[in-house]
Design a protein around this motif. Structure first.
Motif, mmCIF file in Angstrom:
data_model
loop_
_atom_site.group_PDB
_atom_site.id
_atom_site.type_symbol
_atom_site.label_atom_id
_atom_site.label_comp_id
_atom_site.label_asym_id
_atom_site.label_seq_id
_atom_site.Cartn_x
_atom_site.Cartn_y
_atom_site.Cartn_z
ATOM 1 N N VAL A 200 6.070 11.485 -15.744
ATOM 2 C CA VAL A 200 6.721 10.262 -16.223
ATOM 3 C C VAL A 200 7.334 9.529 -15.024
ATOM 4 C CG1 VAL A 200 8.475 9.295 -17.760
ATOM 5 C CG2 VAL A 200 7.362 11.466 -18.359
ATOM 6 N N GLY A 201 6.969 8.266 -14.839
ATOM 7 C CA GLY A 201 7.607 7.431 -13.814
ATOM 8 C C GLY A 201 8.600 6.505 -14.479
ATOM 9 N N ALA B 132 10.276 2.605 -9.730
ATOM 10 C CA ALA B 132 9.054 3.101 -10.380
ATOM 11 C C ALA B 132 7.847 2.950 -9.459
ATOM 12 C CB ALA B 132 8.814 2.353 -11.688
ATOM 13 N N ALA B 133 7.856 1.941 -8.596
ATOM 14 C CA ALA B 133 6.735 1.743 -7.673
ATOM 15 C C ALA B 133 6.554 2.997 -6.813
ATOM 16 C CB ALA B 133 6.987 0.524 -6.791
ATOM 17 N N ARG C 135 16.670 -0.413 -6.498
ATOM 18 C CA ARG C 135 15.568 0.499 -6.199
ATOM 19 C C ARG C 135 15.896 1.966 -6.489
ATOM 20 N NH1 ARG C 135 12.623 -1.892 -7.468
ATOM 21 N NH2 ARG C 135 10.881 -0.825 -6.518
ATOM 22 N N VAL C 136 16.209 2.271 -7.732
ATOM 23 C CA VAL C 136 16.422 3.655 -8.130
ATOM 24 C C VAL C 136 15.558 3.962 -9.360
ATOM 25 C CG1 VAL C 136 18.080 5.452 -8.757
ATOM 26 C CG2 VAL C 136 18.799 3.572 -7.273
ATOM 27 N N GLY C 137 14.827 5.046 -9.283
ATOM 28 C CA GLY C 137 14.000 5.510 -10.388
ATOM 29 C C GLY C 137 13.797 7.009 -10.259
ATOM 30 N N TYR C 138 12.867 7.553 -11.029
ATOM 31 C CA TYR C 138 12.601 8.992 -10.925
ATOM 32 C C TYR C 138 11.239 9.346 -11.488
ATOM 33 C CZ TYR C 138 14.273 9.064 -15.839
ATOM 34 O OH TYR C 138 14.440 8.824 -17.180
ATOM 35 N N LEU D 279 0.835 -1.216 0.000
ATOM 36 C CA LEU D 279 0.000 0.000 0.000
ATOM 37 C C LEU D 279 0.865 1.259 0.000
ATOM 38 C CD1 LEU D 279 -2.797 -1.021 2.539
ATOM 39 C CD2 LEU D 279 -2.957 -0.923 0.043
ATOM 40 N N LEU D 280 2.049 1.165 0.586
ATOM 41 C CA LEU D 280 2.972 2.312 0.618
ATOM 42 C C LEU D 280 3.872 2.319 -0.623
ATOM 43 C CD1 LEU D 280 3.857 1.991 4.412
ATOM 44 C CD2 LEU D 280 2.552 3.865 3.389
ATOM 45 N N SER D 281 3.606 1.425 -1.558
ATOM 46 C CA SER D 281 4.361 1.224 -2.798
ATOM 47 C C SER D 281 5.846 0.917 -2.587
ATOM 48 C CB SER D 281 4.126 2.349 -3.830
ATOM 49 O OG SER D 281 4.563 3.595 -3.405
ATOM 50 N N TYR D 282 6.126 0.186 -1.525
ATOM 51 C CA TYR D 282 7.449 -0.430 -1.375
ATOM 52 C C TYR D 282 7.464 -1.733 -2.171
ATOM 53 C CZ TYR D 282 8.263 2.673 2.572
ATOM 54 O OH TYR D 282 8.423 3.769 3.359
#
Lengths: 395, 395
Positions: free
Chosen positions: B240-241, B106-107, B254-257, A280-283
């Motif tokens: 944009v994700g 992205a999440a 776990r790297v995005g923007y 739910l926290l998008s982890y």
């Protein structure tokens, strides 16, 4: 058309940010060597060299697809087991990997615990002031009310009379933080036992569980003569939030965990609920390389003797000058009384000497200031005459 | 006494998890070489060697306190600038660091966008089915309704008639994902232009902004003859994700923007709101070492030619056997029609041959199956006779 709640939070004035920006500006004007920034809580000692040696070894010898692959929501089984074994060695507990849920730092640990326990806006989580200000954001994010109870300011242990008044049928948890940010105070065994007794009685009175959430990122930074009691040994409905940010000086790498004791009432549902709350926290999962590295380095700490040295120097000097301060048992903060009623005015006056300290108002405790000593020792030595001058202004 | 909502989500049955567990069990029984797992979406090619060489160089030469320190909520300025420059080279845009907000994959980018736009339970975000199932969790986490509109299954582009019916005054955003998981389809320039035109008209009709959120983790994995239009060039209210999980094969790190274009209506508030939304979700900052590494390696990709080779082999073979499938333009998934109405029954039958594929029902599109081909090419070669046998069962 943006969320009103988010927009409002985005516009909230941050005293700590103002101090940071003042410091940047002054550093340009008078040189960074003349600005004494005691406002931040970033570890100042490097990670143990084994940590980065392990990372390099993994990068040089393991399959990159494996090193950098997704890990399970709950964390890598071997890492969870390594954390459990380390806790067992340290506290004589009997944890297995099934008691450990890896998180993206202590912030995520708390966010996930809040989300798991909170059902609606009438729910309350109690914390003891002074407290880490982001607790408000986590509570807001979980959609509950954060109720604050001022500590006994004579020693910054819990004021049980006030806490008992605050507990009610809507209380889902009491959130504690020891060693404490911002006071540095470590809760005594007596405090933990009294808290356990109070909540056992309240659980019976209201007929439902009330959790202790214990936020322990500073657990390994504790000084001679002090000890951090392991709360689950005193109270079964305890969730421990932890981070390697301070103990291993890895705040940027975002690795922590939650301990869910087998004895907790809802144990069988806790880890599945942490996974669901995380979704739910998008982890998704905890950063993989440093998660693996920590599995190997879990028993190490950075050289925390520097913090003890800084504490001894800084605390003794301030006391000698006539400041009032409870002696910290851990973490890397002093929380002396401001020399005038308004801590904001006191911090403004400190700025005249380029001493950057944070008013206690930011932590829900007006009249005090937070002084971080996670800085090179010589910076404290250089700043002491300025604290003396500041003191003398009030004579 | 746990959250009813979280508890319910934690008990939801996961078809993908069942497949995963079946695969583990069968691997024990018949040997992993005899189980053909086309159910997962993990990159199978390693990160470019420069990525880990850069990480090792940083670890060997930089100050560990700096490498592993907290970074700003919005990300490291130099990394944000490197991302902006890279996008400018690729798409002829004029982004600066002020258009880029670094996220934990992205999440988190989507979770933060949802939280920033959603005000209450009457708000709606529309997405196009088939869609990545976690979108439901992110919408639930943000407290809004996810409305799904089935694509035109003849080519899996948007069905604009149905989309127009779904847009109403409560619509806060339309979430698209191209190249698409699970179809592999790339939205054409025509599709993007039509979507922009529709939403421009709807914004006028309802008198408020409606955002496009474009989820683009597969943007760099695109095949000969296909191109991914840069959506902000067609529609100014676009977020944009992005994630480096697929393009650099770093899903675990776990790297995005998020890209927030200067032309967006709420631009001045967007980055501050992303910070605030992130605080509500108990994010702090993006993992520091790989954030820095990506700042240097932002223009690289893993060897995506392997995915093209796998696609060509797998797609052509399935078509030759008589399967119906829209040709993917990117990502690493095929989405053929199941050979019977019930895709679940079809996937069960595939299991007889130890072929693990996912029913389209999991993606909101019954009657189809997702076949991931991010596997070594020889695994596809070995599996093709089994797909033939499966096909022959239905003759």
């Amino acid at each position: 058309m943006l969320s009103k709640e988010v927009l409002e939070l985005s516009k909230q004035h941050s005293v700590i940010r103002d101090i940071f920006e003042f410091g940047m500006q002054r550093a340009k004007e008078v040189g960074p060597e003349n600005v004494f920034d005691f406002s931040i809580g970033n570890p100042s000692v490097p990670a143990p060299k084994e940590v980065d040696e392990t990372a390099i070894r993994y990068l040089q010898t393991l399959d990159p697809v494996e090193i950098h692959g997704y890990t399970s929501n709950a964390g890598i089984t071997e890492v969870r087991k390594a954390v459990a074994d380390s806790l067992n060695r340290r506290f004589g507990t009997h944890y297995t990997e099934n008691n450990i849920f890896m998180t993206i730092g202590a912030a995520a640990a708390l966010g996930i615990c809040f989300r798991t326990l909170v059902d609606g806006p009438e729910d309350e989580i109690i914390t003891i002031a002074p407290y880490f200000p982001e607790y408000q954001a986590y509570a807001q994010g979980a959609g509950c009310k954060l109720v604050t109870v001022l500590a006994d300011t004579s020693d910054f242990q819990i004021n049980f009379e006030k806490l008992e008044e605050a507990v009610n049928e809507h209380t889902k948890a009491v959130l504690i933080n020891s060693p404490n940010n911002p006071t540095g105070v470590v809760y005594s065994e007596e405090t933990i036992q009294k808290l356990a007794d109070l909540l056992e009685a309240k659980q019976k009175e209201y007929g439902h569980s009330i959790y202790i959430i214990t936020d322990e990122p500073y657990r390994e930074i504790v000084y001679d003569g002090f000890e951090v009691p392991h709360v689950p040994k005193y109270y079964k409905n305890t969730l421990v939030g932890y981070s390697f940010s301070k103990s291993l000086s890895l705040p940027g790498e975002r690795v922590g965990y939650i301990v869910a004791p087998t004895e907790a009432e809802d144990f069988e549902n806790l880890i599945p609920c942490f996974i669901a709350a995380g979704r739910l926290l998008s982890y998704v999962s905890v950063p993989s390389l440093y998660q693996k590295v920590i599995g190997e380095c879990v028993d190490l700490t950075s050289d925390i003797s520097i913090y003890q040295k800084n504490k001894d120097l800084f605390y003794n000097a301030l006391i000698d000058m006539g400041y009032e301060c409870v002696e910290p048992g851990g973490a890397f903060y002093l929380f002396p009384k401001a020399l005038e009623e308004d801590a904001n005015a006191f911090c403004e006056r400190a700025k005249k000497y380029d001493l950057l300290i944070v008013p206690g108002d930011s932590f829900g405790c007006p009249g005090y200031v937070r002084v971080s000593y996670c800085v090179p020792t010589e910076r404290i030595e250089q700043a002491l005459p300025l604290f003396k001058k500041l003191r003398d202004e009030y004579k």
